[in-house]
Design a protein around this motif. Sequence first.
Motif, short mmCIF file in Angstrom:
data_model
loop_
_atom_site.label_atom_id
_atom_site.label_comp_id
_atom_site.label_asym_id
_atom_site.label_seq_id
_atom_site.Cartn_x
_atom_site.Cartn_y
_atom_site.Cartn_z
N LYS A 124 -22.47 -71.76 2.21
CA LYS A 124 -22.75 -73.09 2.75
C LYS A 124 -22.27 -73.15 4.20
O LYS A 124 -21.16 -72.70 4.50
N VAL A 133 -24.95 -78.38 6.37
CA VAL A 133 -26.23 -78.40 7.07
C VAL A 133 -27.20 -77.35 6.53
O VAL A 133 -28.41 -77.41 6.81
N ARG A 134 -26.67 -76.39 5.77
CA ARG A 134 -27.54 -75.36 5.22
C ARG A 134 -26.83 -74.67 4.06
O ARG A 134 -25.61 -74.46 4.09
N GLU A 135 -27.61 -74.32 3.04
CA GLU A 135 -27.10 -73.55 1.92
C GLU A 135 -27.97 -72.32 1.76
O GLU A 135 -29.20 -72.42 1.70
N ILE A 136 -27.35 -71.15 1.70
CA ILE A 136 -28.09 -69.89 1.63
C ILE A 136 -27.75 -69.19 0.32
O ILE A 136 -26.58 -68.94 0.02
N TRP A 150 -27.34 -65.89 9.01
CA TRP A 150 -27.80 -67.27 9.19
C TRP A 150 -28.69 -67.31 10.42
O TRP A 150 -28.29 -66.84 11.49
N LYS A 153 -30.60 -72.34 11.58
CA LYS A 153 -31.41 -73.52 11.27
C LYS A 153 -30.80 -74.30 10.11
O LYS A 153 -30.05 -73.75 9.30
N ASN A 154 -31.14 -75.57 10.05
CA ASN A 154 -30.64 -76.40 8.96
C ASN A 154 -31.58 -76.30 7.76
O ASN A 154 -32.53 -75.50 7.75
N SER A 155 -31.33 -77.10 6.74
CA SER A 155 -32.11 -77.03 5.51
C SER A 155 -33.57 -77.47 5.71
O SER A 155 -34.42 -77.19 4.86
N GLY A 157 -35.28 -76.50 8.36
CA GLY A 157 -35.91 -75.50 9.21
C GLY A 157 -35.79 -75.81 10.70
O GLY A 157 -36.45 -75.16 11.52
#
Length: 217
Positions: A124, A133-136, A150, A153-155, A157
Motif C-alpha cells: 500500500k 493512494v494505491r494498493e498493489i 510502483w 500512479k494512484n488507484s 491511473g
Amino acid sequence: MAIQSINGAAAAQTAPAKAGGQVSRDDFMKLLIAQLKNQDPLSPMDNQEFAVQLAQFNSLEQLIGLNEKFDSLATQQGLATQFNSAALIGKQVAGNGNKINLDGSGNANLHYVLGANAAKVTVKLLNSAGLVVREIAVGSQNGGVQNAIWDGKNSLGQSLPAGVYSFEVSALDSAGKALPVTKQVRGVVTGVNLEGPEPILEIGQLRISLSAVTAIH
C-alpha cells in the motif's frame, strides 16, 4: 562520600550540599578543612582516620579524572563519526524505513525483506497525509530481500505529484498466516546533515539516520 564531622553545622555552612547528593573535589576539601578547624582540641582526629579520609579524597580525584577523560573521548568519537559519515556521499545505502521518493520521472522501487516465502504480498502506498493512494497486489515472493515496482500512479491511473511517500507491506504464507516484513529505504547518499546529535543521511528528499543504515554498497 560522607565525612563524619564533629561540628556538622559548621561543615554544612562551609560546603553546602549539592542537588542529587553529588560531592565535587572542592566540596570534599571544604568538608575536610571544616572538620579539622572545628574538631575538639581535647579529642582530635587520630592519624589513622585522617589517612582514611585522604585516601577517600584521592579515590574521588581519580574517579573525577576518569569521568573527564571519558567525556572527552566520547566527544572526540562523536566528531569523528560525524565527519566520517561524509565519506558516504555518492554511495548507495540501505536502511530500515518505509519512505520512498517519487521524482516524477518514472517507476519507483520499493524494497523490503520477507521473513519467509510468501504466497501473497500486498503493498500500500500512502501520501504525506497518511491516506492510501494505491494498493498493489504483488503476488507470491520468496523470503529475503525483495522489491515491488510502483509506476507513480494512484488507484485511478492518475500520475501523482513528486514528493515523499510511505509504503506498507503485508505478506501471508500459504496458510494465510501473516509473515514478518522489514521495510527498507535504499538509494544514493546525496548529502549529510550534521546539525543534530546524530548524522542524518540525505537520499534526495529522503532522510535516514546513520544508526538506521544496515548496508553500504
